[in-house]
Design a protein around this motif. Structure first.
Motif, PDB file in Angstrom:
ATOM      1  N   UNK A 130       0.581  -0.764  -0.027  1.00 35.07           N
ATOM      2  CA  UNK A 130       0.504   0.185   0.557  1.00 35.07           C
ATOM      3  C   UNK A 130       0.951   1.183   0.303  1.00 35.07           C
ATOM      4  N   UNK A 131       0.556   2.502  -0.886  1.00 34.08           N
ATOM      5  CA  UNK A 131       1.696   2.984  -0.993  1.00 34.08           C
ATOM      6  C   UNK A 131       1.344   4.956  -0.123  1.00 34.08           C
ATOM      7  N   UNK A 132       2.445   5.332  -0.076  1.00 31.19           N
ATOM      8  CA  UNK A 132       1.223   5.943   0.929  1.00 31.19           C
ATOM      9  C   UNK A 132       1.075   7.181   0.250  1.00 31.19           C
ATOM     10  N   UNK A 133       1.673   7.004  -1.066  1.00 34.33           N
ATOM     11  CA  UNK A 133       1.569   8.513  -1.869  1.00 34.33           C
ATOM     12  C   UNK A 133      -0.043   8.623  -2.370  1.00 34.33           C
ATOM     13  N   UNK A 134       0.029   7.508  -2.611  1.00 32.46           N
ATOM     14  CA  UNK A 134      -1.989   7.756  -2.974  1.00 32.46           C
ATOM     15  C   UNK A 134      -1.957   5.845  -3.601  1.00 32.46           C
ATOM     16  N   UNK A 135      -3.113   6.077  -4.323  1.00 32.96           N
ATOM     17  CA  UNK A 135      -3.691   4.785  -4.807  1.00 32.96           C
ATOM     18  C   UNK A 135      -2.749   4.649  -6.084  1.00 32.96           C
ATOM     19  N   UNK A 136      -2.433   3.214  -6.691  1.00 32.35           N
ATOM     20  CA  UNK A 136      -0.997   2.649  -6.715  1.00 32.35           C
ATOM     21  C   UNK A 136      -1.163   3.036  -8.368  1.00 32.35           C
ATOM     22  N   UNK A 137      -2.180   3.061  -8.945  1.00 34.60           N
ATOM     23  CA  UNK A 137      -2.988   4.036 -10.448  1.00 34.60           C
ATOM     24  C   UNK A 137      -2.018   5.754 -10.867  1.00 34.60           C
ATOM     25  N   UNK A 138      -2.082   5.652  -9.464  1.00 31.25           N
ATOM     26  CA  UNK A 138      -1.274   6.913  -9.718  1.00 31.25           C
ATOM     27  C   UNK A 138       0.542   7.734  -9.237  1.00 31.25           C
ATOM     28  N   UNK A 139       0.775   6.152  -8.374  1.00 28.00           N
ATOM     29  CA  UNK A 139       1.698   5.832  -8.212  1.00 28.00           C
ATOM     30  C   UNK A 139       2.402   5.627  -9.675  1.00 28.00           C
ATOM     31  N   UNK A 140       1.582   4.797 -10.389  1.00 31.27           N
ATOM     32  CA  UNK A 140       2.170   3.841 -11.416  1.00 31.27           C
ATOM     33  C   UNK A 140       2.025   5.324 -13.413  1.00 31.27           C
ATOM     34  N   UNK A 141       1.127   6.320 -12.291  1.00 36.74           N
ATOM     35  CA  UNK A 141       1.031   8.085 -13.674  1.00 36.74           C
ATOM     36  C   UNK A 141       2.476   8.136 -13.578  1.00 36.74           C
ATOM     37  N   UNK A 142       2.786   8.272 -12.643  1.00 33.31           N
ATOM     38  CA  UNK A 142       3.939   8.922 -12.289  1.00 33.31           C
ATOM     39  C   UNK A 142       5.746   8.740 -12.869  1.00 33.31           C
ATOM     40  N   UNK A 143       5.536   7.849 -13.171  1.00 29.91           N
ATOM     41  CA  UNK A 143       6.324   6.580 -13.537  1.00 29.91           C
ATOM     42  C   UNK A 143       6.173   6.754 -15.135  1.00 29.91           C
ATOM     43  N   UNK A 144       5.529   6.954 -15.458  1.00 27.47           N
ATOM     44  CA  UNK A 144       4.978   6.899 -17.212  1.00 27.47           C
ATOM     45  C   UNK A 144       5.343   7.698 -17.961  1.00 27.47           C
ATOM     46  N   UNK A 145       4.817   8.848 -16.952  1.00 25.90           N
ATOM     47  CA  UNK A 145       5.057  10.288 -17.213  1.00 25.90           C
ATOM     48  C   UNK A 145       6.734  10.337 -17.214  1.00 25.90           C
ATOM     49  N   UNK A 146       7.470   9.733 -16.629  1.00 27.24           N
ATOM     50  CA  UNK A 146       8.636   9.887 -16.749  1.00 27.24           C
ATOM     51  C   UNK A 146       9.865   9.078 -17.897  1.00 27.24           C
ATOM     52  N   UNK A 147       8.776   8.502 -18.454  1.00 22.26           N
ATOM     53  CA  UNK A 147       9.446   7.585 -19.374  1.00 22.26           C
ATOM     54  C   UNK A 147       9.681   6.039 -18.813  1.00 22.26           C
ATOM     55  N   UNK A 148       8.970   5.640 -18.042  1.00 27.21           N
ATOM     56  CA  UNK A 148       9.030   4.492 -17.718  1.00 27.21           C
ATOM     57  C   UNK A 148       8.245   3.600 -18.065  1.00 27.21           C
ATOM     58  N   UNK A 149       8.026   2.165 -17.915  1.00 31.93           N
ATOM     59  CA  UNK A 149       7.269   1.378 -18.705  1.00 31.93           C
ATOM     60  C   UNK A 149       6.645   1.027 -17.138  1.00 31.93           C
ATOM     61  N   UNK A 150       5.593  -0.214 -16.664  1.00 30.96           N
ATOM     62  CA  UNK A 150       4.202  -0.781 -15.601  1.00 30.96           C
ATOM     63  C   UNK A 150       4.913  -2.292 -15.597  1.00 30.96           C
TER      64      UNK A 150
END
Length: 210
Positions: free
Chosen positions: A133-153
């Motif tokens: 469980x991510x303190x930052x927020x829902x997992x989708x939000x965390x994944x979006x931060x990665x994708x925005x920076x060119x990363x993959x899920x």
């Protein structure tokens, strides 16, 4: 059990602490029952949200509050989609692993098998997977931060994963239950020479936000 009219407020047996504990213990049993078939549907999620609102919404417990907040977010659009169902099932599996009556409190995940020293995080074409469980927020939000920076899920732990990020919300009991499928598999791959790194959410957030 909720003492709506404070009828038992002065009772040595039915005092508020006992009511809270019995309700929290009941929640553990309910989550265990809901996850017994290996899936969670919208009606079950809505029932759980309603039960927490009735019995535990007043309780100042970080784990219960996080569970309720995630449920509310997932159901805010009126639909529990497949990804949300999978994430909720994982959260509830972890929650129901808490021994009945055990105290609940927030704790980091430093006792988990994190990479030491911590690795540098690259984003471009790097594959990330989140667990816990991510303190930052829902997992989708965390994944979006990665994708925005060119990363993959990634979809599951495999040789294709570069970083497994372990969420920082939980307690001592959750740490033991969280040291399960994803983390165990990642450790096995890492020990076999696969360049997969297990990192804490704290490190992930530090790189993201400085």
């Amino acid at each position: 059990m909720v003492d709506l009219h404070q009828e038992f407020e002065r009772s040595l047996y039915f005092h508020q602490a006992r009511i809270d504990r019995r309700s929290a213990d009941a929640l553990v049993g309910i989550t265990a029952g809901l996850t017994a078939d290996g899936k969670i549907n919208q009606l079950e999620a809505e029932f759980l949200k309603s039960w927490i609102e009735t019995h535990l919404i007043h309780l100042e417990d970080p784990v219960v509050n996080i569970l309720y907040q995630r449920l509310s977010h997932m159901l805010s659009d009126g639909v529990l989609d497949e990804d949300e169902s999978i994430e909720l099932l994982e959260i509830l599996h972890q929650f129901s692993g808490v021994p009945v009556g055990a105290p609940q409190h927030a704790k980091g995940v430093s006792t988990l098998p994190l990479n030491d020293p911590v690795p540098e995080l690259d984003w471009l074409d790097r594959v990330f997977l989140f667990t816990g469980i991510m303190a930052h927020g829902p997992r989708k939000d965390c994944e979006s931060l990665v994708i925005e920076r060119g990363g993959l899920i990634g979809n599951s732990v495999s040789k294709k994963i570069h970083f497994l990020v372990v969420g920082s919300i939980g307690n001592e009991q959750w740490l033991h239950s969280a040291y399960g499928a994803k983390i165990k598999k990642a450790v096995e791959l890492r020990n076999s020479g696969v360049p997969i790194a297990i990192i804490s959410e704290a490190h992930w957030q530090q790189v993201l936000f400085g």
